[in-house]
Scaffold this motif. Structure first.
Motif, mmCIF file in Angstrom:
data_model
loop_
_atom_site.group_PDB
_atom_site.id
_atom_site.type_symbol
_atom_site.label_atom_id
_atom_site.label_comp_id
_atom_site.label_asym_id
_atom_site.label_seq_id
_atom_site.Cartn_x
_atom_site.Cartn_y
_atom_site.Cartn_z
ATOM 1 N N GLN A 1 0.820 -1.215 0.000
ATOM 2 C CA GLN A 1 0.000 0.000 0.000
ATOM 3 C C GLN A 1 0.852 1.262 0.000
ATOM 4 O O GLN A 1 0.422 2.304 -0.504
ATOM 5 C CB GLN A 1 -0.931 -0.005 1.213
ATOM 6 C CG GLN A 1 -2.046 -1.039 1.113
ATOM 7 C CD GLN A 1 -2.888 -1.106 2.372
ATOM 8 O OE1 GLN A 1 -2.582 -0.469 3.381
ATOM 9 N NE2 GLN A 1 -3.966 -1.886 2.328
ATOM 10 N N SER A 2 2.046 1.173 0.552
ATOM 11 C CA SER A 2 2.940 2.338 0.558
ATOM 12 C C SER A 2 3.805 2.387 -0.703
ATOM 13 O O SER A 2 4.650 3.282 -0.821
ATOM 14 C CB SER A 2 3.855 2.289 1.790
ATOM 15 O OG SER A 2 4.786 1.219 1.706
ATOM 16 N N LYS B 1 -4.896 2.127 11.869
ATOM 17 C CA LYS B 1 -4.759 2.550 10.485
ATOM 18 C C LYS B 1 -5.079 4.029 10.331
ATOM 19 O O LYS B 1 -6.144 4.501 10.739
ATOM 20 C CB LYS B 1 -5.685 1.727 9.587
ATOM 21 C CG LYS B 1 -5.551 2.055 8.108
ATOM 22 C CD LYS B 1 -6.480 1.182 7.270
ATOM 23 C CE LYS B 1 -6.335 1.504 5.791
ATOM 24 N NZ LYS B 1 -7.253 0.669 4.966
ATOM 25 N N ASP B 2 -4.141 4.754 9.734
ATOM 26 C CA ASP B 2 -4.318 6.178 9.490
ATOM 27 C C ASP B 2 -5.022 6.373 8.150
ATOM 28 O O ASP B 2 -4.496 6.007 7.105
ATOM 29 C CB ASP B 2 -2.954 6.879 9.484
ATOM 30 C CG ASP B 2 -3.066 8.348 9.126
ATOM 31 O OD1 ASP B 2 -4.094 8.961 9.456
ATOM 32 O OD2 ASP B 2 -2.115 8.882 8.522
ATOM 33 N N GLU C 1 -2.035 9.459 2.490
ATOM 34 C CA GLU C 1 -2.136 8.603 1.294
ATOM 35 C C GLU C 1 -1.340 7.324 1.441
ATOM 36 O O GLU C 1 -1.769 6.251 1.000
ATOM 37 C CB GLU C 1 -1.641 9.382 0.073
ATOM 38 C CG GLU C 1 -1.799 8.605 -1.230
ATOM 39 C CD GLU C 1 -1.393 9.431 -2.445
ATOM 40 O OE1 GLU C 1 -1.482 8.903 -3.572
ATOM 41 O OE2 GLU C 1 -0.974 10.597 -2.253
ATOM 42 N N TYR C 2 -0.163 7.398 2.086
ATOM 43 C CA TYR C 2 0.701 6.228 2.184
ATOM 44 C C TYR C 2 0.789 5.676 3.610
ATOM 45 O O TYR C 2 1.646 4.861 3.906
ATOM 46 C CB TYR C 2 2.103 6.566 1.668
ATOM 47 C CG TYR C 2 2.109 6.989 0.221
ATOM 48 C CD1 TYR C 2 1.810 6.068 -0.782
ATOM 49 C CD2 TYR C 2 2.389 8.307 -0.149
ATOM 50 C CE1 TYR C 2 1.792 6.451 -2.122
ATOM 51 C CE2 TYR C 2 2.379 8.691 -1.480
ATOM 52 C CZ TYR C 2 2.076 7.765 -2.456
ATOM 53 O OH TYR C 2 2.055 8.142 -3.786
#
Length: 250
Positions: free
Chosen positions: A22-23, A44-45, A49-50
């Motif tokens: 995801q990053s 989870k932030d 975006e990453y």
């Protein structure tokens, strides 16, 4: 933020693979695979975006070589207590840095991007950077709505803002003080001079409206004579005028 429980080492590996992807491999989460770490949960932030604001609830096993023995001469100073700290929880950020040391009994997501910490049965609040906003000294902490945090200490309810500053000192009875703020007001109860009252306050603790007594009124029992509306009747008539007959139930 959203909280996810991580159950075992397989779950940690799956989490690492997913977060690395995801990053786009701009950040490596391989630090979570360390043998010294126990990962209990993942915060989870959603705002980045990453996932730069991701947090991890962790415990850490102390190796025998890292144990610092007590300096006292008691027999307990000879006992190596390694491994014990793994049950205590702390926070890691997305870079693997400790933002909150693992000294707490529990850590969980609260409201308003705040995190609840528990130590020895008492509760406090930290922000997502690990900064302690309210020390774990409260018997209970709850979301009172409208960006207000309620707390209970010594069986009294008070309120703080989301930065952990007490705005309304604890003086309200906890039995009826669990309502959320609604359009700037909340219903509270307070014992004044030994009597219970209920009223509304605003976010500053100012009383709005009237105070209402909510205790039970003493039951009034009138004397027997007031039940007798017939001035010519006599309760002894039922016993033929013999007062001793009133005790005869045969």
């Amino acid at each position: 933020m959203e909280y996810f429980t991580v159950n075992n080492s397989t779950g940690v590996r799956e989490l690492v693979e997913r977060l690395n992807g995801q990053s786009f491999y701009t950040n490596s989460y391989d630090f979570l695979l360390s043998d010294e770490l126990i990962i209990y949960g993942f915060l989870k932030d959603e705002s980045s975006e990453y996932g730069e604001g991701n947090l991890f609830v962790f415990g850490k096993t102390v190796r025998p070589d890292d144990v610092i023995l007590a300096t006292s001469d008691s027999i307990f100073s000879k006992i190596k207590r390694y491994g014990m700290s793994s049950k205590y929880k702390g926070l890691l950020n997305a870079k693997g840095e400790v933002t909150l040391p693992n000294i707490y009994d529990d850590i969980c997501l609260f409201a308003y991007d705040r995190i609840l910490i528990e130590k020895n049965g008492k509760f406090g609040i930290v922000d997502t950077s690990g900064k302690i906003l309210a020390e774990p000294k409260y018997d209970q902490i709850f979301d009172a709505g409208e960006y207000t945090i309620g707390f209970i200490i010594d069986n009294k309810v008070g309120f703080m803002n989301t930065n952990g500053s007490v705005v309304i000192n604890p003086k309200f009875d906890k039995a009826t003080s669990y309502n959320n703020f609604n359009e700037g007001l909340i219903v509270v109860s307070e014992t004044i001079d030994g009597l219970p009252y209920q009223y509304c306050i605003d976010h500053y603790g100012l009383i709005k409206g009237d105070m209402e007594y909510i205790g039970q009124e003493d039951e009034y029992i009138p004397p027997y004579d007031t039940y007798n509306d017939d001035e010519y009747s006599d309760p002894l008539d039922a016993y033929d005028g013999d007062p001793d007959a009133r005790w005869n139930t045969d």
